[in-house]
Design a protein around this motif. Structure first.
Motif, PDB file in Angstrom:
ATOM      1  N   HIS A  13       0.836  -1.204   0.000  1.00  0.00           N
ATOM      2  CA  HIS A  13       0.000   0.000   0.000  1.00  0.00           C
ATOM      3  C   HIS A  13       0.876   1.261   0.000  1.00  0.00           C
ATOM      4  O   HIS A  13       0.608   2.208  -0.748  1.00  0.00           O
ATOM      5  N   GLU A  17       1.128   4.102  -3.001  1.00  0.00           N
ATOM      6  CA  GLU A  17       0.918   5.534  -2.753  1.00  0.00           C
ATOM      7  C   GLU A  17       2.114   6.350  -3.245  1.00  0.00           C
ATOM      8  O   GLU A  17       1.940   7.406  -3.857  1.00  0.00           O
ATOM      9  N   ASN A  55      -5.705  14.169  -3.108  1.00  0.00           N
ATOM     10  CA  ASN A  55      -5.938  12.721  -3.077  1.00  0.00           C
ATOM     11  C   ASN A  55      -6.776  12.230  -4.250  1.00  0.00           C
ATOM     12  O   ASN A  55      -7.608  11.342  -4.116  1.00  0.00           O
ATOM     13  N   LYS A  72      -7.354   6.462  -3.136  1.00  0.00           N
ATOM     14  CA  LYS A  72      -7.491   5.359  -2.177  1.00  0.00           C
ATOM     15  C   LYS A  72      -7.969   4.052  -2.809  1.00  0.00           C
ATOM     16  O   LYS A  72      -7.634   2.983  -2.334  1.00  0.00           O
TER      17      LYS A  72
END
Length: 109
Positions: A13, A17, A55, A72
């Motif tokens: 993860h 990112e 984001n 996300k």
């Protein structure tokens, strides 16, 4: 090395990112969308740029947004040739796994 004490899932993860944020400002030659049912590829934009802001990843080609998705739920990986990147996500309405491929514009630094 830097990831002591965290699970493999958390490590993946974090790497995802980092890759997504490193794409900010990257110029692209063209973007294709792959149909999950027929595996046909459709060009959705040419000569664009990848933006990561608030984001959210957005691909803009010819002053038009051709792809936009929250970070996300977006999985990212570079192509083996390193001349592009793939984005995988699940479409909200149909629950199908979708694939977008952006090919980088070649330039020397």
């Amino acid at each position: 090395m830097f990831f002591k004490g965290i699970s493999k899932r958390q490590k993946k993860h974090i790497e995802n990112e980092e890759l997504l944020h490193s794409l900010d400002g990257r110029h692209i030659r063209y973007v294709i969308k792959k149909n999950p049912g027929t595996y046909q590829e459709t060009i959705i934009g040419k000569d664009g740029i990848i933006n990561v802001y608030n984001n959210r990843l957005t691909i803009v080609c010819s002053n038009e947004i051709v792809f936009s998705h929250p970070l996300k739920d977006l999985k990212c990986s570079e192509l083996m040739s390193l001349n592009g990147v793939t984005f995988r996500y699940k479409e909200e309405t149909t629950e199908q796994n979708m694939l977008i491929i952006a090919y980088y514009k070649y330039h020397r630094k």
